[in-house]
Design a protein around this motif. Structure first.
Motif, mmCIF file in Angstrom:
data_model
loop_
_atom_site.group_PDB
_atom_site.id
_atom_site.type_symbol
_atom_site.label_atom_id
_atom_site.label_comp_id
_atom_site.label_asym_id
_atom_site.label_seq_id
_atom_site.Cartn_x
_atom_site.Cartn_y
_atom_site.Cartn_z
ATOM 1 N N ARG A 244 10.651 58.814 -40.264
ATOM 2 C CA ARG A 244 11.153 59.586 -41.396
ATOM 3 C C ARG A 244 12.271 60.509 -40.918
ATOM 4 N NH1 ARG A 244 9.194 64.778 -41.080
ATOM 5 N NH2 ARG A 244 9.781 65.207 -43.239
ATOM 6 N N ILE A 245 13.112 60.923 -41.856
ATOM 7 C CA ILE A 245 14.154 61.895 -41.565
ATOM 8 C C ILE A 245 13.551 63.285 -41.636
ATOM 9 C CG2 ILE A 245 16.368 62.850 -42.300
ATOM 10 C CD1 ILE A 245 16.900 60.084 -43.621
ATOM 11 N N GLY A 246 13.696 64.052 -40.559
ATOM 12 C CA GLY A 246 13.192 65.412 -40.525
ATOM 13 C C GLY A 246 14.307 66.414 -40.754
ATOM 14 N N ALA A 247 14.494 67.298 -39.793
ATOM 15 C CA ALA A 247 15.527 68.333 -39.902
ATOM 16 C C ALA A 247 16.895 67.703 -40.094
ATOM 17 C CB ALA A 247 15.516 69.190 -38.641
ATOM 18 N N SER A 248 17.709 68.296 -40.973
ATOM 19 C CA SER A 248 19.032 67.756 -41.252
ATOM 20 C C SER A 248 20.002 68.899 -41.513
ATOM 21 C CB SER A 248 18.983 66.829 -42.473
ATOM 22 O OG SER A 248 20.246 66.244 -42.720
ATOM 23 N N ASP A 249 21.219 68.744 -41.031
ATOM 24 C CA ASP A 249 22.268 69.745 -41.229
ATOM 25 C C ASP A 249 23.556 69.011 -41.567
ATOM 26 O OD1 ASP A 249 23.643 72.117 -41.314
ATOM 27 O OD2 ASP A 249 23.757 72.390 -39.142
ATOM 28 N N SER A 250 24.132 69.305 -42.722
ATOM 29 C CA SER A 250 25.344 68.626 -43.184
ATOM 30 C C SER A 250 26.491 69.618 -43.306
ATOM 31 C CB SER A 250 25.107 67.950 -44.540
ATOM 32 O OG SER A 250 24.141 66.926 -44.425
ATOM 33 N N TRP A 251 27.683 69.158 -42.938
ATOM 34 C CA TRP A 251 28.886 69.987 -42.984
ATOM 35 C C TRP A 251 29.945 69.265 -43.803
ATOM 36 C CZ3 TRP A 251 29.044 74.750 -40.467
ATOM 37 C CH2 TRP A 251 27.938 75.032 -39.646
ATOM 38 N N PRO A 252 30.414 69.885 -44.888
ATOM 39 C CA PRO A 252 31.395 69.207 -45.746
ATOM 40 C C PRO A 252 32.764 69.097 -45.086
ATOM 41 C CG PRO A 252 31.079 71.464 -46.457
ATOM 42 C CD PRO A 252 30.062 71.221 -45.372
ATOM 43 N N ILE A 253 33.519 68.095 -45.529
ATOM 44 C CA ILE A 253 34.897 67.895 -45.086
ATOM 45 C C ILE A 253 35.802 68.119 -46.288
ATOM 46 C CG2 ILE A 253 36.557 66.250 -44.127
ATOM 47 C CD1 ILE A 253 34.239 64.869 -42.729
ATOM 48 N N ALA A 254 36.757 69.019 -46.139
ATOM 49 C CA ALA A 254 37.646 69.374 -47.248
ATOM 50 C C ALA A 254 38.572 68.215 -47.599
ATOM 51 C CB ALA A 254 38.469 70.610 -46.883
ATOM 52 N N ASP A 256 41.655 68.082 -47.483
ATOM 53 C CA ASP A 256 42.727 67.906 -46.500
ATOM 54 C C ASP A 256 42.223 67.384 -45.165
ATOM 55 O OD1 ASP A 256 41.431 70.070 -45.408
ATOM 56 O OD2 ASP A 256 43.139 71.455 -45.549
ATOM 57 N N GLY A 257 40.922 67.073 -45.074
ATOM 58 C CA GLY A 257 40.366 66.485 -43.860
ATOM 59 C C GLY A 257 39.829 67.471 -42.851
ATOM 60 N N THR A 258 39.904 68.762 -43.127
ATOM 61 C CA THR A 258 39.426 69.760 -42.181
ATOM 62 C C THR A 258 37.948 70.049 -42.403
ATOM 63 O OG1 THR A 258 40.093 71.575 -43.627
ATOM 64 C CG2 THR A 258 41.696 70.837 -41.976
ATOM 65 N N PHE A 259 37.277 70.463 -41.332
ATOM 66 C CA PHE A 259 35.878 70.844 -41.410
ATOM 67 C C PHE A 259 35.584 71.810 -40.280
ATOM 68 C CE2 PHE A 259 36.311 66.807 -39.179
ATOM 69 C CZ PHE A 259 35.677 67.042 -37.973
ATOM 70 N N ARG A 260 34.511 72.598 -40.439
ATOM 71 C CA ARG A 260 34.200 73.607 -39.440
ATOM 72 C C ARG A 260 33.514 72.998 -38.228
ATOM 73 N NH1 ARG A 260 29.673 78.198 -39.940
ATOM 74 N NH2 ARG A 260 29.606 78.731 -37.742
ATOM 75 N N GLN A 261 32.494 72.197 -38.463
ATOM 76 C CA GLN A 261 31.748 71.634 -37.341
ATOM 77 C C GLN A 261 31.385 70.182 -37.595
ATOM 78 O OE1 GLN A 261 28.398 74.391 -36.170
ATOM 79 N NE2 GLN A 261 29.503 74.194 -34.251
ATOM 80 N N LYS A 262 31.229 69.440 -36.492
ATOM 81 C CA LYS A 262 30.713 68.087 -36.543
ATOM 82 C C LYS A 262 29.760 67.910 -35.365
ATOM 83 C CE LYS A 262 32.046 63.209 -36.616
ATOM 84 N NZ LYS A 262 33.175 62.262 -36.475
ATOM 85 N N PRO A 263 28.531 68.418 -35.496
ATOM 86 C CA PRO A 263 27.566 68.233 -34.411
ATOM 87 C C PRO A 263 27.177 66.762 -34.307
ATOM 88 C CG PRO A 263 26.522 69.297 -36.299
ATOM 89 C CD PRO A 263 27.972 69.172 -36.624
ATOM 90 N N SER A 264 27.351 66.195 -33.128
ATOM 91 C CA SER A 264 27.060 64.779 -32.957
ATOM 92 C C SER A 264 26.428 64.535 -31.599
ATOM 93 C CB SER A 264 28.339 63.937 -33.108
ATOM 94 O OG SER A 264 29.232 64.184 -32.039
ATOM 95 N N GLU A 265 25.916 63.323 -31.401
ATOM 96 C CA GLU A 265 25.317 62.894 -30.132
ATOM 97 C C GLU A 265 24.334 63.951 -29.626
ATOM 98 O OE1 GLU A 265 28.725 59.816 -28.644
ATOM 99 O OE2 GLU A 265 28.948 61.895 -28.017
ATOM 100 N N LEU A 266 23.239 64.093 -30.394
ATOM 101 C CA LEU A 266 22.269 65.156 -30.157
ATOM 102 C C LEU A 266 21.348 64.825 -28.994
ATOM 103 C CD1 LEU A 266 21.168 65.837 -33.862
ATOM 104 C CD2 LEU A 266 23.145 66.756 -32.614
ATOM 105 N N ASP A 284 36.129 67.850 -33.121
ATOM 106 C CA ASP A 284 37.293 67.986 -34.006
ATOM 107 C C ASP A 284 37.176 69.034 -35.101
ATOM 108 O OD1 ASP A 284 38.709 66.061 -32.629
ATOM 109 O OD2 ASP A 284 37.981 64.426 -33.880
ATOM 110 N N GLY A 285 36.199 69.920 -35.021
ATOM 111 C CA GLY A 285 36.108 70.958 -36.037
ATOM 112 C C GLY A 285 36.951 72.177 -35.689
ATOM 113 N N THR A 286 36.872 73.189 -36.536
ATOM 114 C CA THR A 286 37.608 74.420 -36.251
ATOM 115 C C THR A 286 36.922 75.246 -35.169
ATOM 116 O OG1 THR A 286 36.450 75.515 -38.075
ATOM 117 C CG2 THR A 286 38.598 74.553 -38.553
#
Length: 428
Positions: A244-254, A256-266, A284-286
């Protein structure tokens, strides 16, 4: 932050890193094997560091490149080192198999290469193994996509799907893969999808003891563009039969393609209090140029807070790995702030709240280096499986083993001076 300040920080950090590396390399033999010659183990009896090449195209015919290492220790004490065997080139979306080598003597010697999952023209990769200590079963999460022959990456949206295999005979043979999409691939995770790639964990404390947990990162596609980045934990309470999917954190992409964070490869480790420390690559985030991190205190069901970047933990954009070693948490990843070079072990003594700076880390090699995984071998020894090379980080996959006394010892805080700039932290 201004471009001038960024440049000054990068220059300063590079100088500090170089000085730290030179100090470590100046240690007398046999404290460590040569950092630039990783082809064999240290010859000194009782040396606390040794390494060897485990996967390389010239010694494993049939493959042009090996990448994406992951390693676990079975209930029988066997080490299983996984990698992607890339058939035609080093591209991420070509004909890729999942392969493994086994060691029954703590990583000193290794058996021949075995194919766990053949891509047969497609990409079968991102190995994320977990050992169930209650049953001895070794579970292997993995990700598929349609293969390419032109060396390019996967098209966007990418048709990535999660799968699972397991072994009940200490990694000698493996079950047929099964598709996990119905369980852990919701409709809004419809572009990039990646399991691991690094070992998952089994919880040992609290009401969720026995639970299996691994990390994924995904993207959401709205029909014309990627609109969100998603990082999540995947859990099983029945030994891997259901997920099952447990904890989840999503970050929107504007737009114009910009976003604050992209947590990956945990990468995950269970802390001494039973909570789960989750460390990720920031892409590639801010909030660029650092590791990103969060914690789960309920067995992976939720995160205590969104991922946040760690400004003091500089790293290039690369996967890393964590492992708790007693009261110390280890992080393996390149220490150069903007390129995949200088594999380093940094430590935290407070469960990941703060980390060693680059000048306090322990340099494994000053070569080019990339992805990695850490494993406890037993008897106080630790194994590090990592990408490295004198010319390119993708040249080979090496296995290093060391003991805690090889690591840079903990030292007290450095002196600081007040920074008179408004709201600035004291400077070291």
């Amino acid at each position: 932050m201004s471009a001038r300040l960024r440049a000054r920080l990068r220059s300063t950090l590079t100088a500090v890193l170089t000085a730290a590396a030179l100090c470590v390399l100046a240690l007398p033999s046999p404290a460590r094997a040569s950092a630039t010659d990783a082809s064999g183990a240290s010859g000194a009896s009782g040396a606390s560091f040794e390494q060897q090449v485990l996967f390389r195209a010239s010694q494993d015919p049939g493959y042009a490149c090996f990448r994406i290492p992951a390693v676990v220790r079975s209930t029988h004490g066997t080490l299983l080192a996984f990698a992607e065997g890339r058939v035609h080139d080093c591209g991420d979306a070509g004909d890729i198999d999942i392969v493994v080598k086994r060691s029954t003597d703590g990583g000193r010697t290794w058996g021949p290469l075995q194919v766990v999952n053949e891509g047969a023209g497609d990409t079968h990769g991102n190995p994320a193994p977990i050992v169930d200590r209650e049953t001895g079963r070794i579970v292997l999460a993995e990700t598929y996509n349609t293969g390419r022959t032109d060396g390019r990456g996967c098209d966007v949206p990418c048709d990535r799907t999660p799968h699972l295999q397991y072994s009940d005979d200490d990694g000698l043979s493996w079950s047929a893969p099964r598709d996990l999409s119905a369980e852990i691939l919701p409709p809004n995770w419809n572009s990039w999808y990646a399991t691991g790639p690094v070992h998952g964990i089994q919880l040992t404390r609290g009401r969720h003891a026995g639970r299996l947990v691994f990390g994924v990162n995904t993207e959401t596609w709205n029909g014309s563009r990627v609109t969100a980045n998603n990082a999540a934990l995947i859990t099983s309470d029945d030994g891997g039969d259901h997920w099952r999917i447990g904890a989840s954190d999503s970050w929107p992409i504007a737009q114009d393609g910009t976003f604050r964070q992209k947590p990956s490869e945990l990468t995950l480790t269970e802390r001494a209090d039973g909570s789960v420390l989750v460390s990720g690559r920031e892409q590639d985030g801010t909030d660029l140029g650092h590791r990103t991190q969060t914690v789960s205190r309920d067995g992976g069901d939720s995160f205590t807070a969104p991922f946040r970047d760690l400004p003091g933990l500089y790293a290039p954009q690369v996967q890393g790995s964590v492992l708790r070693l007693g009261d110390r948490v280890l992080l393996a990843c390149p220490g150069d702030p903007d390129r995949r070079r200088t594999m380093m072990i940094r430590s935290s003594y407070d469960g990941g709240r703060t980390w060693d700076s680059v000048d306090r880390g322990t340099v494994v090699t000053t070569d080019w280096s990339g992805y990695s995984d850490l494993v406890g071998i037993g008897g106080g020894a630790v194994g590090l499986l990592y990408e490295g090379g004198a010319v390119d980080a993708r040249d080979e996959v090496r296995f290093a083993r060391f003991t805690e006394d090889w690591l840079t010892p903990r030292r007290g805080p450095d002196p600081t001076t007040d920074d008179l700039a408004r709201h600035a932290e004291p400077a070291a």
